[in-house]
Design an enzyme around this catalytic site. Structure first.
Site, PDB file in Angstrom:
ATOM      1  N   ARG A   1       0.882  -1.186   0.000  1.00  0.00           N
ATOM      2  CA  ARG A   1       0.000   0.000   0.000  1.00  0.00           C
ATOM      3  C   ARG A   1       0.910   1.223   0.000  1.00  0.00           C
ATOM      4  O   ARG A   1       1.715   1.402   0.914  1.00  0.00           O
ATOM      5  CB  ARG A   1      -0.903   0.004   1.243  1.00  0.00           C
ATOM      6  CG  ARG A   1      -1.638   1.312   1.423  1.00  0.00           C
ATOM      7  CD  ARG A   1      -2.710   1.256   2.468  1.00  0.00           C
ATOM      8  NE  ARG A   1      -3.889   0.561   1.981  1.00  0.00           N
ATOM      9  CZ  ARG A   1      -5.099   0.646   2.537  1.00  0.00           C
ATOM     10  NH1 ARG A   1      -5.291   1.401   3.596  1.00  0.00           N
ATOM     11  NH2 ARG A   1      -6.113  -0.024   2.032  1.00  0.00           N
TER      12      ARG A   1
ATOM     13  N   HIS B   1      -7.691   0.923  -6.170  1.00  0.00           N
ATOM     14  CA  HIS B   1      -7.834   0.037  -4.999  1.00  0.00           C
ATOM     15  C   HIS B   1      -8.555  -1.243  -5.457  1.00  0.00           C
ATOM     16  O   HIS B   1      -9.713  -1.479  -5.118  1.00  0.00           O
ATOM     17  CB  HIS B   1      -8.630   0.768  -3.918  1.00  0.00           C
ATOM     18  CG  HIS B   1      -8.587   0.117  -2.562  1.00  0.00           C
ATOM     19  ND1 HIS B   1      -7.790  -0.974  -2.271  1.00  0.00           N
ATOM     20  CD2 HIS B   1      -9.242   0.411  -1.406  1.00  0.00           C
ATOM     21  CE1 HIS B   1      -7.962  -1.307  -1.005  1.00  0.00           C
ATOM     22  NE2 HIS B   1      -8.843  -0.489  -0.460  1.00  0.00           N
TER      23      HIS B   1
ATOM     24  N   GLN C   1     -10.425  -3.929  -3.077  1.00  0.00           N
ATOM     25  CA  GLN C   1     -11.724  -3.512  -2.547  1.00  0.00           C
ATOM     26  C   GLN C   1     -12.850  -3.839  -3.520  1.00  0.00           C
ATOM     27  O   GLN C   1     -13.939  -4.244  -3.122  1.00  0.00           O
ATOM     28  CB  GLN C   1     -11.695  -2.005  -2.257  1.00  0.00           C
ATOM     29  CG  GLN C   1     -12.991  -1.481  -1.676  1.00  0.00           C
ATOM     30  CD  GLN C   1     -13.256  -1.983  -0.268  1.00  0.00           C
ATOM     31  OE1 GLN C   1     -12.380  -1.910   0.593  1.00  0.00           O
ATOM     32  NE2 GLN C   1     -14.455  -2.500  -0.009  1.00  0.00           N
TER      33      GLN C   1
ATOM     34  N   ASP D   1     -17.391   7.298  -1.318  1.00  0.00           N
ATOM     35  CA  ASP D   1     -16.154   7.102  -0.545  1.00  0.00           C
ATOM     36  C   ASP D   1     -15.842   8.432   0.127  1.00  0.00           C
ATOM     37  O   ASP D   1     -16.442   9.468  -0.195  1.00  0.00           O
ATOM     38  CB  ASP D   1     -15.021   6.678  -1.504  1.00  0.00           C
ATOM     39  CG  ASP D   1     -13.720   6.314  -0.790  1.00  0.00           C
ATOM     40  OD1 ASP D   1     -13.736   6.129   0.443  1.00  0.00           O
ATOM     41  OD2 ASP D   1     -12.674   6.223  -1.483  1.00  0.00           O
TER      42      ASP D   1
ATOM     43  N   CYS E   1     -16.445   1.691   0.842  1.00  0.00           N
ATOM     44  CA  CYS E   1     -15.301   0.831   1.199  1.00  0.00           C
ATOM     45  C   CYS E   1     -14.864   0.993   2.641  1.00  0.00           C
ATOM     46  O   CYS E   1     -14.180   0.123   3.167  1.00  0.00           O
ATOM     47  CB  CYS E   1     -14.135   1.101   0.252  1.00  0.00           C
ATOM     48  SG  CYS E   1     -13.415   2.758   0.408  1.00  0.00           S
TER      49      CYS E   1
ATOM     50  N   ARG F   1     -13.722  -8.517   2.209  1.00  0.00           N
ATOM     51  CA  ARG F   1     -12.290  -8.311   1.959  1.00  0.00           C
ATOM     52  C   ARG F   1     -11.527  -9.581   2.312  1.00  0.00           C
ATOM     53  O   ARG F   1     -10.598  -9.986   1.616  1.00  0.00           O
ATOM     54  CB  ARG F   1     -11.758  -7.124   2.790  1.00  0.00           C
ATOM     55  CG  ARG F   1     -12.315  -5.775   2.406  1.00  0.00           C
ATOM     56  CD  ARG F   1     -11.892  -5.321   1.022  1.00  0.00           C
ATOM     57  NE  ARG F   1     -10.453  -5.260   0.864  1.00  0.00           N
ATOM     58  CZ  ARG F   1      -9.691  -4.230   1.242  1.00  0.00           C
ATOM     59  NH1 ARG F   1     -10.232  -3.162   1.776  1.00  0.00           N
ATOM     60  NH2 ARG F   1      -8.373  -4.255   1.050  1.00  0.00           N
TER      61      ARG F   1
END
Ligand code: CP
Ligand code: NVA
Length: 301
Positions: free
Chosen positions: A104, A131, A134, A222, A260, A288
């Site tokens: 990340r 991402h 996700q 988001d 998310c 996830r």
């Protein structure tokens, strides 16, 4: 990297059939019908975090251990990477110790450089650009509640950020219509729309959230300020895109809500929506774990 190394960097780089296989495998593991024989016994995953994380960190660690493997968690600042060792050298060295690397970080280029020099699979655990892990959880959550996502309409209302970019990739790979409503100043990279067009995708950019969510099967948003963003004027630009009950009422009666997480109630979404009956966010977060187990199994197959 060798031609056969299976990196999970972005959804546009992976075949539709492989992605669908991972979703099906994740669903089977969630039902307890697969993955119980510890297929990754003796395998190690290194996780590099240059940004904070709750879900990604814990779900990868638990998932890897459930599959019989183990993890090493590396905070960016603790690595020699933080004081100038190159990404390429870090990739070469980690590849001698572990079987897979999850990263990340900020710039996507750092991730692709890691993949270029690693001889083991590299998984994108979020960059400023995308991402993808996700999205696998999001597609599974939608399908668990609303059936196949192919041909359905998903509406994004908010910042045209890394999640919006991965939704664009996903809409092409999983065959759904995507409407993105965001301020002009915060729209996703135009190259993403060009790519979707070139693939025959159905992705629309709008600046009116009501038009975007009309008769949609799912509404997504988001946070307004992603990790690494500065706040400047974002609240003013984004407040018309807040997902509240009035906006949800324009979508289909059985439309669901995805986010998310982490969420900021009263900013991008109201509490009545995220804590209400149409919200799938806890199943989405749980997924996830299942989808990343499928990603790990695919990378290490
Ligand atoms: N959704 C997500 O990636 O959460 P974390 O930042 O907590 O990992
Ligand atoms: N867009 C958010 C997602 C967090 C999981 C960020 O990058 O901070």
């Amino acid at each position: 990297m060798t031609a056969s190394t299976r990196h999970f960097l972005d959804l546009d780089e992976i075949d539709e059939a492989d992605l669908r296989g991972m979703i099906d495998h994740a669903a089977a593991m969630k039902r307890g019908e697969a993955g119980t024989d510890q297929p990754l016994r003796g395998k190690y995953l290194a996780m590099i975090f240059e940004k904070q994380s709750t879900r990604t960190r814990v779900s990868f660690e638990v998932g890897m251990k459930q599959l019989g493997g183990d993890v090493v968690v590396l905070n960016g600042g603790d690595l020699q990477l933080g004081r100038g060792e190159t990404v390429a050298d870090t990739a070469r060295v980690l590849s001698r110790y572990v079987d897979c690397i999850m990263m990340r970080t900020y710039e996507r280029e750092k991730m692709t450089e890691m993949a270029e020099y690693a001889s083991v699979p590299v998984i994108n655990g979020l960059t400023d650009s995308t991402h993808p892990c996700q999205l696998m959880a999001d597609v599974l959550a939608f399908e668990e509640h609303r059936g196949p996502i192919r041909g359905r309409t998903i509406a994004w209302s908010g910042d045209g950020n890394n999640m919006a970019a991965s939704w664009i990739h996903a809409s092409v790979r999983f065959g759904f219509n995507l409407r993105i409503a965001c301020p002009e100043e915060l729209k996703p990279d135009p190259a993403l729309f060009d790519w979707a067009d070139s693939q025959g995708g159905a992705v629309e950019l709008l600046h009116d959230p009501v038009a975007a969510v009309r008769d949609a099967d799912c509404v997504v948003t988001d946070s307004w300020i992603s990790m690494g963003d500065d706040e400047a004027n974002r609240h003013n630009l984004l407040s018309p895109f807040r997902v509240d009950d009035a906006l949800m009422s324009k979508a289909k009666d059985d439309a669901v809500f995805l986010h998310c997480l982490p969420a900021h109630r009263g900013e991008e979404v109201t509490a009545e929506v995220i804590d209400g009956p149409r919200s799938l966010v806890w199943d989405e977060a749980e997924n996830r774990l299942h989808t990343q187990k499928a990603i790990l199994a695919w990378c290490l197959a």
